[in-house]
Structure formats: structure tokens, C-alpha cells
Design an enzyme around this catalytic site. Structure first.
Site, PDB file in Angstrom:
ATOM      1  N   ILE A  34       6.124  -6.597  -3.492  1.00 35.45           N
ATOM      2  CA  ILE A  34       5.563  -6.775  -2.156  1.00 35.45           C
ATOM      3  C   ILE A  34       4.102  -6.361  -2.133  1.00 35.45           C
ATOM      4  CG2 ILE A  34       5.687  -6.061   0.255  1.00 35.45           C
ATOM      5  CD1 ILE A  34       8.676  -5.574  -0.133  1.00 35.45           C
ATOM      6  N   ASP A 154      -2.668   8.715   8.672  1.00 36.55           N
ATOM      7  CA  ASP A 154      -3.128   7.430   8.129  1.00 36.55           C
ATOM      8  C   ASP A 154      -2.513   6.260   8.900  1.00 36.55           C
ATOM      9  OD1 ASP A 154      -4.667   5.819   6.490  1.00 36.55           O
ATOM     10  OD2 ASP A 154      -3.188   5.731   4.884  1.00 36.55           O
TER      11      ASP A 154
END
Length: 352
Positions: A34, A154
Site C-alpha cells: 500500500i 502528526d
């Protein structure tokens, strides 16, 4: 040593031991890659016994100790501690064929929000009801982290995933940290620069969960944009600081009373007669309550920034029309890793 259970060597003393629950080779098979990031490679895989599709993160070992990195330990610790429908679920940790090789097996989530926003922008902007549904789930997952005294550090659209059933999942918690010790200073090399709160630039690590709320404000602006573009475009720290001044406003005695006392307040010149902030010009689709919430998320002074709990109770969600769309009413998209990212079903023609 058992093939099915191998302890991880040389872990930092302030983290609990991680014992894999089984062997990767005995239980899982990789289907396709991915994405590859700094801390590991994520693949789509399948449990060979149940045939359930999962996401498998091959963790990069620490260069010096050969054990797990602190980043990986933090991610495992947080995912085990905080179980919430809007945070990606860690199924188990399994050992690879060689010592120190570890895989995190997580629920497979079909899409990342950044790609979906860009895909939508090619067809139509997100409806306001869809924006409310996405944003409220991001806030809900963030609230769960903050309730456990954990800041993500983040948050960005690339780290927000969404299922084909419209459920949002916060992911990539490797930079997450506990907070609450007022004497502790954190690293300033956190948060992708375009989502980074101003106090990270102007202090030497004196920040808290308010940095997550700023990042959510940036995500909100991205959701409101017509083309899926980021609110701040520069890839340089000083460039982003200048953009903050231009788009949000410059620090004043009213907007950020303590600014002049911050250790790095002189890294960029603050204009004496700045032009009007351009934020609202960049999000013309924002509703009256949407503008108010956006301003509260992007308050320069972290002490004035809205909390996740308060944001969830804001009139943007609770009383302003249209209400959030039910997640199951979102169109479905091909899974991550496929090149075509256009909707597979058409959306209702009424923009809500």
C-alpha cells in the site's frame, strides 16, 4: 526459542516488553503493498485461516539495537491503550522469520482522507454534511486520545483513513506522546510542517495537545477547499510561519499576549501594519458557524484554541443546517493501492 512467540530484545527501559502473539508466516499472507514510510512498509494482507483482509505494517528495526524503534513502541503502546471506533484497531503483533522482525497487524481501512479529498475535487466538492461527518469523527478520535493524556503530534489528511462505510480512523501514531508534565520539553521535530502549530515554531518544545487542534483546523480548511489543497503550501519552516501571519494574522497583544516572551519570537519579522488575513477568502464555502469553528481551531494562542470536546459541541455540528450525513450514505471508492480513485456510486444531487 519458540517460532510462535519471540520476545523483542533491547527495548528501552521505560516501555513495556512486547511479546508477539504468533508467527507471521503461520497466519498471514501479503497481497499487495500500500505505502512505504519512514518507519515501515504497509501492505494489504489476509489471515490465511479466517480469510479476513488486514493491513500489515512491517516495522523497520532500530539501526543500532536491532530491536524495535521508540516510534514503533509508542505506536503499539497507544493502539493497545486507546480503543475507539475512530482510531485504527491493532489486532495483534506477530514475529517474522528472523530475530527482530516484527509486524503490526491492523484492521484494513480502504482509503486515506487526502486521496479522497483530491478525488472528490475532480468531480465535486464535498457536501457540507459530509465535511461535518468527517470532521466530527476526527475530533471524536482525537478526544479519545486526549482523554488518555496522549497527543498525536502528526495529524494530517494522509494519516486519517476512512472505510467504505464512511467511518474515519486516525492512524500512524508513532509520534504520539503522553503529556501532562509541565516541566517536560518535547522535541520540535514533530508534525508535518504544513500542519504544524505556531507554538512549535516559537518555543523550545513547550507545547501540549493544542497542537493537535491546530492540525485539525488545517484539515478542516482542506476539507472546505474547492481543489483539496493544503491551507499552507510552503515546505520550509519560515515559509509556513510567514503563511500563518498572512492567512491567520500576526501575533498581537490581543491575539497572543505571551508571544513576545517566547524564546524564538524573533525568527521572523512581524510586520507593524499587516494586511487583513486571507483565511476566509480561501474557504468561501464555509458557513457562518464553520467560520467560527475554524477561527477557534486556528487560534494563534494555544491557550485560546478550542478543545476537541468543546469543538464536538460547537453549533457547526449541533444546530446549524445541514446536519452531518450518516456515514453509510457516503459513496464507495476503490481500495487504497488501486490507481483509479473515482467514486463507484453516484452521490445524491442535493448538496448538503
Amino acid at each position: 526459542m519458540s517460532k510462535r512467540k519471540r520476545s523483542i530484545d533491547l527495548l528501552p527501559l521505560n516501555y513495556p516488553s512486547v511479546d508477539p502473539s504468533g508467527s507471521f508466516d503461520d497466519n498471514y499472507e501479503i497481497l499487495n503493498s500500500i505505502e512505504e514510510g519512514t518507519y515501515g512498509v504497509v501492505s494489504r494482507g489476509v489471515n490465511v485461516h479466517t480469510k479476513a483482509v488486514v493491513a500489515i505494517k512491517a516495522v523497520r528495526p532500530d539501526t543500532y539495537s536491532r530491536g524495535l524503534t521508540i516510534t514503533s513502541l509508542r505506536e503499539i503502546s497507544v493502539l493497545k491503550q486507546v480503543r475507539h471506533q475512530n482510531i485504527v484497531n491493532l489486532i495483534e503483533v506477530v514475529a517474522g522469520p528472523t530475530a527482530g522482525k516484527v509486524y503490526l497487524v491492523m484492521e484494513f481501512v480502504e482509503h486515506d482522507l487526502g486521496a479522497l479529498i483530491r478525488s472528490y475535487s475532480q468531480n465535486r466538492p464535498l457536501f457540507m454534511s459530509e465535511i461535518k461527518t468527517i470532521l466530527s469523527q476526527i475530533l471524536s478520535g482525537t478526544q479519545a486520545l486526549h482523554n488518555h493524556w496522549i497527543m498525536h503530534r502528526d495529524l494530517k489528511t494522509a494519516n486519517i483513513l476512512m472505510t467504505n462505510k464512511g467511518i474515519v480512523k486516525i492512524a500512524d501514531l508513532g509520534l504520539a506522546r503522553k503529556y501532562g508534565d509541565e516541566l517536560y520539553k518535547y522535541t520540535t521535530t514533530v508534525v508535518t510542517v504544513t500542519y504544524r502549530a505556531p507554538e512549535v515554531f516559537f518555543t523550545n518544545g513547550d507545547y501540549g495537545p493544542e497542537i493537535d487542534m491546530w492540525s485539525i483546523g488545517c484539515i478542516f480548511a482542506e476539507l472546505l477547499s474547492k481543489d483539496g489543497s493544503s491551507l499552507f503550501r510552503s515546505h520550509q519552516e519560515l515559509g509556513v510561519v510567514q503563511e500563518i501571519f498572512d492567512k491567520i494574522g500576526v501575533p498581537t497583544a490581543q491575539s497572543w499576549p505571551d508571544f513576545r516572551t517566547l524564546p524564538n519570537n524573533k525568527i521572523v519579522r512581524v510586520p507593524k501594519n499587516p494586511p487583513e488575513p486571507t483565511l476566509l477568502q480561501l474557504v468561501p464555502r464555509a458557513t457562518a458557524q464553520g467560520k467560527d469553528l475554524l477561527h477557534k481551531l486556528l487560534a494563534l494562542d494555544p491557550s485560546k484554541r478550542i478543545t476537541a470536546s468543546a469543538a464536538l459541541n460547537h453549533a457547526f455540528f449541533t444546530s446549524e443546517s445541514p446536519p452531518p450525513k450518516h456515514p453509510t450514505q457516503f459513496p464507495s471508492f476503490p481500495s487504497r493501492g488501486k490507481l483509479d480513485a473515482t467514486p463507484t456510486t453516484t452521490s445524491p444531487t442535493t448538496a448538503t
